[in-house]
Design a protein around this motif. Structure first.
Motif, mmCIF file in Angstrom:
data_model
loop_
_atom_site.group_PDB
_atom_site.id
_atom_site.type_symbol
_atom_site.label_atom_id
_atom_site.label_comp_id
_atom_site.label_asym_id
_atom_site.label_seq_id
_atom_site.Cartn_x
_atom_site.Cartn_y
_atom_site.Cartn_z
ATOM 1 N N GLU A 229 17.595 17.155 73.518
ATOM 2 C CA GLU A 229 17.465 17.981 72.318
ATOM 3 C C GLU A 229 16.009 18.101 71.880
ATOM 4 O O GLU A 229 15.567 19.131 71.367
ATOM 5 C CB GLU A 229 18.308 17.371 71.192
ATOM 6 C CG GLU A 229 18.385 18.232 69.941
ATOM 7 C CD GLU A 229 19.261 17.615 68.874
ATOM 8 O OE1 GLU A 229 19.448 18.257 67.830
ATOM 9 O OE2 GLU A 229 19.754 16.476 69.078
ATOM 10 N N LYS A 230 15.243 17.040 72.095
ATOM 11 C CA LYS A 230 13.818 17.044 71.725
ATOM 12 C C LYS A 230 12.946 17.706 72.790
ATOM 13 O O LYS A 230 11.863 18.197 72.497
ATOM 14 C CB LYS A 230 13.336 15.596 71.523
ATOM 15 C CG LYS A 230 14.053 14.815 70.442
ATOM 16 C CD LYS A 230 13.507 13.395 70.408
ATOM 17 C CE LYS A 230 14.255 12.524 69.422
ATOM 18 N NZ LYS A 230 13.760 11.118 69.469
ATOM 19 N N HIS A 231 13.417 17.680 74.061
ATOM 20 C CA HIS A 231 12.542 18.087 75.164
ATOM 21 C C HIS A 231 13.170 19.180 76.043
ATOM 22 O O HIS A 231 12.942 19.234 77.240
ATOM 23 C CB HIS A 231 12.214 16.872 76.037
ATOM 24 C CG HIS A 231 11.565 15.744 75.291
ATOM 25 N ND1 HIS A 231 10.289 15.824 74.789
ATOM 26 C CD2 HIS A 231 12.037 14.522 74.937
ATOM 27 C CE1 HIS A 231 9.990 14.685 74.171
ATOM 28 N NE2 HIS A 231 11.035 13.885 74.242
ATOM 29 N N TYR A 232 13.939 20.070 75.417
ATOM 30 C CA TYR A 232 14.600 21.139 76.165
ATOM 31 C C TYR A 232 13.614 22.147 76.771
ATOM 32 O O TYR A 232 13.970 22.928 77.649
ATOM 33 C CB TYR A 232 15.590 21.880 75.251
ATOM 34 C CG TYR A 232 14.924 22.611 74.103
ATOM 35 C CD1 TYR A 232 14.495 23.933 74.247
ATOM 36 C CD2 TYR A 232 14.699 21.970 72.888
ATOM 37 C CE1 TYR A 232 13.867 24.592 73.210
ATOM 38 C CE2 TYR A 232 14.070 22.623 71.853
ATOM 39 C CZ TYR A 232 13.662 23.949 72.009
ATOM 40 O OH TYR A 232 13.033 24.594 70.985
ATOM 41 N N ASN A 233 12.360 22.148 76.283
ATOM 42 C CA ASN A 233 11.376 23.120 76.753
ATOM 43 C C ASN A 233 10.660 22.676 78.028
ATOM 44 O O ASN A 233 9.686 23.294 78.449
ATOM 45 C CB ASN A 233 10.334 23.397 75.662
ATOM 46 C CG ASN A 233 9.525 22.147 75.291
ATOM 47 O OD1 ASN A 233 10.004 21.029 75.456
ATOM 48 N ND2 ASN A 233 8.309 22.348 74.812
ATOM 49 N N ILE A 234 11.129 21.614 78.677
ATOM 50 C CA ILE A 234 10.558 21.202 79.956
ATOM 51 C C ILE A 234 10.995 22.200 81.034
ATOM 52 O O ILE A 234 12.170 22.579 81.101
ATOM 53 C CB ILE A 234 11.029 19.779 80.336
ATOM 54 C CG1 ILE A 234 10.503 18.772 79.312
ATOM 55 C CG2 ILE A 234 10.582 19.401 81.742
ATOM 56 C CD1 ILE A 234 8.997 18.647 79.269
ATOM 57 N N ASN A 235 10.060 22.623 81.874
ATOM 58 C CA ASN A 235 10.348 23.639 82.886
ATOM 59 C C ASN A 235 9.965 23.177 84.290
ATOM 60 O O ASN A 235 9.142 22.259 84.444
ATOM 61 C CB ASN A 235 9.581 24.934 82.573
ATOM 62 C CG ASN A 235 9.962 25.524 81.238
ATOM 63 O OD1 ASN A 235 11.118 25.858 81.023
ATOM 64 N ND2 ASN A 235 8.991 25.640 80.341
ATOM 65 N N ARG A 236 10.550 23.813 85.273
ATOM 66 C CA ARG A 236 10.170 23.572 86.670
ATOM 67 C C ARG A 236 8.682 23.873 86.831
ATOM 68 O O ARG A 236 8.181 24.882 86.346
ATOM 69 C CB ARG A 236 10.992 24.481 87.589
ATOM 70 C CG ARG A 236 10.752 24.273 89.073
ATOM 71 C CD ARG A 236 11.692 25.169 89.879
ATOM 72 N NE ARG A 236 11.505 24.984 91.320
ATOM 73 C CZ ARG A 236 10.632 25.650 92.047
ATOM 74 N NH1 ARG A 236 9.864 26.564 91.469
ATOM 75 N NH2 ARG A 236 10.511 25.425 93.346
ATOM 76 N N GLY A 237 7.966 22.984 87.498
ATOM 77 C CA GLY A 237 6.535 23.161 87.701
ATOM 78 C C GLY A 237 5.669 22.431 86.692
ATOM 79 O O GLY A 237 4.449 22.358 86.858
ATOM 80 N N ASP A 238 6.298 21.880 85.646
ATOM 81 C CA ASP A 238 5.529 21.114 84.655
ATOM 82 C C ASP A 238 5.132 19.750 85.211
ATOM 83 O O ASP A 238 5.905 19.100 85.923
ATOM 84 C CB ASP A 238 6.365 20.876 83.388
ATOM 85 C CG ASP A 238 6.520 22.126 82.539
ATOM 86 O OD1 ASP A 238 5.746 23.078 82.760
ATOM 87 O OD2 ASP A 238 7.409 22.142 81.668
ATOM 88 N N ILE A 239 3.917 19.322 84.897
ATOM 89 C CA ILE A 239 3.502 17.944 85.148
ATOM 90 C C ILE A 239 3.800 17.159 83.878
ATOM 91 O O ILE A 239 3.407 17.568 82.782
ATOM 92 C CB ILE A 239 2.013 17.860 85.492
ATOM 93 C CG1 ILE A 239 1.722 18.628 86.788
ATOM 94 C CG2 ILE A 239 1.566 16.403 85.636
ATOM 95 C CD1 ILE A 239 0.248 18.761 87.107
ATOM 96 N N VAL A 240 4.524 16.049 84.022
ATOM 97 C CA VAL A 240 4.986 15.316 82.842
ATOM 98 C C VAL A 240 4.654 13.821 82.962
ATOM 99 O O VAL A 240 4.527 13.287 84.058
ATOM 100 C CB VAL A 240 6.510 15.488 82.646
ATOM 101 C CG1 VAL A 240 6.846 16.933 82.277
ATOM 102 C CG2 VAL A 240 7.284 15.076 83.888
ATOM 103 N N TYR A 241 4.527 13.210 81.783
ATOM 104 C CA TYR A 241 4.349 11.761 81.686
ATOM 105 C C TYR A 241 5.637 11.214 81.101
ATOM 106 O O TYR A 241 6.042 11.580 79.998
ATOM 107 C CB TYR A 241 3.153 11.432 80.793
ATOM 108 C CG TYR A 241 2.864 9.954 80.658
ATOM 109 C CD1 TYR A 241 2.460 9.203 81.752
ATOM 110 C CD2 TYR A 241 2.980 9.322 79.422
ATOM 111 C CE1 TYR A 241 2.184 7.841 81.623
ATOM 112 C CE2 TYR A 241 2.695 7.967 79.279
ATOM 113 C CZ TYR A 241 2.303 7.240 80.391
ATOM 114 O OH TYR A 241 2.034 5.900 80.264
ATOM 115 N N ILE A 242 6.304 10.351 81.850
ATOM 116 C CA ILE A 242 7.656 9.933 81.515
ATOM 117 C C ILE A 242 7.726 8.440 81.194
ATOM 118 O O ILE A 242 7.109 7.625 81.885
ATOM 119 C CB ILE A 242 8.607 10.249 82.696
ATOM 120 C CG1 ILE A 242 8.821 11.765 82.797
ATOM 121 C CG2 ILE A 242 9.951 9.548 82.547
ATOM 122 C CD1 ILE A 242 9.507 12.192 84.055
ATOM 123 N N THR A 243 8.473 8.116 80.155
ATOM 124 C CA THR A 243 8.906 6.743 79.899
ATOM 125 C C THR A 243 10.397 6.712 80.195
ATOM 126 O O THR A 243 11.166 7.499 79.618
ATOM 127 C CB THR A 243 8.651 6.337 78.444
ATOM 128 O OG1 THR A 243 7.252 6.473 78.165
ATOM 129 C CG2 THR A 243 9.072 4.896 78.201
#
Length: 234
Positions: free
Chosen positions: A200-214
């Motif tokens: 619900e907080k991070h629905y705007n994540i898309n294919r091709g994004d570089i992300v930092y994950i916990t």
């Protein structure tokens, strides 16, 4: 390499040479025709290749993929230069086919500045279906975990930089949205889960994004996966 690669993977000096047939849009038939023509004599340059192969199993689109795959790098021209000179090469090949070759001058290469690193990375992924020489996250990592270390952190919370390769959104029985993701670094891939509360907080994540994950490392059907607690776009 247009003068060395075969239709299969080949061991060479403790390395593996990638086959022409595995380049996107090339395949077995085209690679076999290229090799058959090469057996007569090696290709001298880009224009020589186009002159001898264009119009058989090679068309403009296949030339582009061969360029993006780096098969012509041995001739000393960057990818954008070769792409921008395709029309000259095709015109030359068609003229040689219609006229005596001695009557046709070989074109001069119009030199262009190379694509950006980001463009080259995208071209490489589209050409091979994976990152061969450079992965977008490899310079992001400092002391964080990479995908080879995930299995050693079972049931622990880790921080990791990844590239989002695929996202599949579903609805739970309650009607909430959640997502299953596949992500990668230069070492491998990992499956991940975004449960409704976090999605619900991070629905705007898309294919091709570089992300930092916990995330917490868990196991599902004997496969490791990451259950995401927090995800930040870089």
């Amino acid at each position: 390499c247009i003068n060395k690669s075969e239709s299969i993977y080949v061991a060479e000096n403790n390395n593996i040479r990638f086959p022409l047939s595995a380049i996107h849009n090339i395949g077995e038939v085209t690679s076999s025709e290229i090799i058959k023509e090469r057996e007569k004599c090696e290709f001298k340059d880009f224009f020589d290749f186009v002159k001898r192969c264009y119009g058989k199993t090679i068309n403009r689109r296949k030339l582009e993929y061969l360029i993006y795959a780096g098969t012509f790098d041995l001739f000393g021209f960057n990818h954008k230069t070769l792409i921008e000179n395709i029309d000259y090469a095709i015109n030359y090949a068609e003229l040689v086919n219609d006229l005596d070759e001695s009557l046709v001058n070989v074109p001069e290469m119009d030199i262009k500045e190379e694509y950006t690193k980001e463009e080259l990375i995208k071209q490489e992924y589209n050409t091979f279906g994976f990152y061969l020489s450079y992965h977008p996250v490899q310079n992001k990592r400092k002391n964080n975990v990479n995908t080879t270390m995930i299995k050693n952190n079972f049931n622990k919370i880790i921080n990791i930089y990844l590239l989002i390769d695929n996202i599949r959104e579903i609805n739970t029985k309650k009607g909430d949205k959640m997502a299953f993701l596949t992500a990668s670094d230069e070492y491998g891939e990992i499956d991940m889960v975004l449960f409704p509360r976090v999605y619900e907080k991070h629905y705007n994540i898309n294919r091709g994004d570089i992300v930092y994950i916990t995330a917490k490392v868990e196991k599902r059907a004997n496969e490791f996966q990451l259950v995401i607690n927090d995800i930040e776009k870089m």
